[in-house]
Design a protein around this motif. Structure first.
Motif, short mmCIF file in Angstrom:
data_model
loop_
_atom_site.label_atom_id
_atom_site.label_comp_id
_atom_site.label_asym_id
_atom_site.label_seq_id
_atom_site.Cartn_x
_atom_site.Cartn_y
_atom_site.Cartn_z
N LYS A 1 0.83 -1.21 0.00
CA LYS A 1 0.00 0.00 0.00
C LYS A 1 0.86 1.25 0.00
O LYS A 1 0.59 2.21 -0.73
CB LYS A 1 -0.95 0.00 1.20
CG LYS A 1 -2.06 -1.01 1.09
CD LYS A 1 -2.93 -1.02 2.33
CE LYS A 1 -3.96 -2.14 2.26
NZ LYS A 1 -4.73 -2.25 3.50
N ARG A 2 1.90 1.25 0.84
CA ARG A 2 2.79 2.42 0.89
C ARG A 2 3.55 2.60 -0.42
O ARG A 2 3.71 3.72 -0.90
CB ARG A 2 3.78 2.28 2.06
CG ARG A 2 3.13 2.44 3.41
CD ARG A 2 4.10 2.70 4.56
NE ARG A 2 5.39 2.10 4.46
CZ ARG A 2 5.77 0.97 5.08
NH1 ARG A 2 4.90 0.31 5.83
NH2 ARG A 2 6.99 0.51 4.96
N ALA A 3 4.02 1.50 -1.00
CA ALA A 3 4.77 1.57 -2.25
C ALA A 3 3.89 2.12 -3.38
O ALA A 3 4.32 2.98 -4.15
CB ALA A 3 5.30 0.19 -2.62
N GLU A 4 2.66 1.64 -3.46
CA GLU A 4 1.74 2.11 -4.50
C GLU A 4 1.43 3.60 -4.31
O GLU A 4 1.44 4.37 -5.26
CB GLU A 4 0.47 1.28 -4.50
CG GLU A 4 -0.42 1.56 -5.68
CD GLU A 4 -1.53 0.53 -5.83
OE1 GLU A 4 -1.96 0.32 -6.97
OE2 GLU A 4 -1.97 -0.06 -4.80
N ALA A 5 1.21 4.01 -3.07
CA ALA A 5 0.93 5.42 -2.78
C ALA A 5 2.12 6.31 -3.13
O ALA A 5 1.94 7.47 -3.51
CB ALA A 5 0.55 5.59 -1.31
N ALA A 6 3.32 5.75 -3.05
CA ALA A 6 4.54 6.51 -3.36
C ALA A 6 4.87 6.51 -4.84
O ALA A 6 5.84 7.11 -5.26
CB ALA A 6 5.71 5.96 -2.56
N GLY A 7 4.06 5.79 -5.65
CA GLY A 7 4.26 5.82 -7.09
C GLY A 7 4.93 4.61 -7.69
O GLY A 7 5.22 4.59 -8.89
N ALA A 8 5.18 3.57 -6.90
CA ALA A 8 5.77 2.35 -7.45
C ALA A 8 4.76 1.66 -8.36
O ALA A 8 3.55 1.71 -8.13
CB ALA A 8 6.19 1.40 -6.34
N GLU A 9 5.26 1.01 -9.39
CA GLU A 9 4.40 0.21 -10.27
C GLU A 9 4.28 -1.18 -9.64
O GLU A 9 5.28 -1.88 -9.49
CB GLU A 9 5.03 0.11 -11.65
CG GLU A 9 4.25 -0.75 -12.62
CD GLU A 9 4.94 -0.94 -13.96
OE1 GLU A 9 4.46 -1.77 -14.73
OE2 GLU A 9 5.96 -0.27 -14.22
#
Length: 69
Positions: A15-23
């Motif tokens: 969730k944090r990675a996606e929110a930070a823009g990770a694909e």
């Protein structure tokens, strides 16, 4: 390059990675080898595989599960 990293909670990290823009390449998934994993690609193109250990799997059980895949 792909990096494998064990973490305490792959769901929260995803969730944090996606929110930070990770694909996100693979949403968190329970895997046959006893880990819950997700895969992400960072802005530089590195692929990260994050794992949380769920259970110890004997070699016999691992081979059985692999055959069922």
């Amino acid at each position: 390059m792909a990096l494998h990293v064990h973490v305490a909670d792959v769901d929260a990290l995803a969730k944090r990675a996606e929110a930070a823009g990770a694909e996100i390449l693979q949403q968190p998934t329970d895997m046959f080898h006893g880990d819950r994993t997700f895969m992400a690609k960072d802005p530089e193109g590195h692929v990260w595989v994050f794992l949380t250990h769920l259970e110890d799997v004997s070699e016999e059980e691992l081979l059985k599960r692999m055959a069922e895949q």
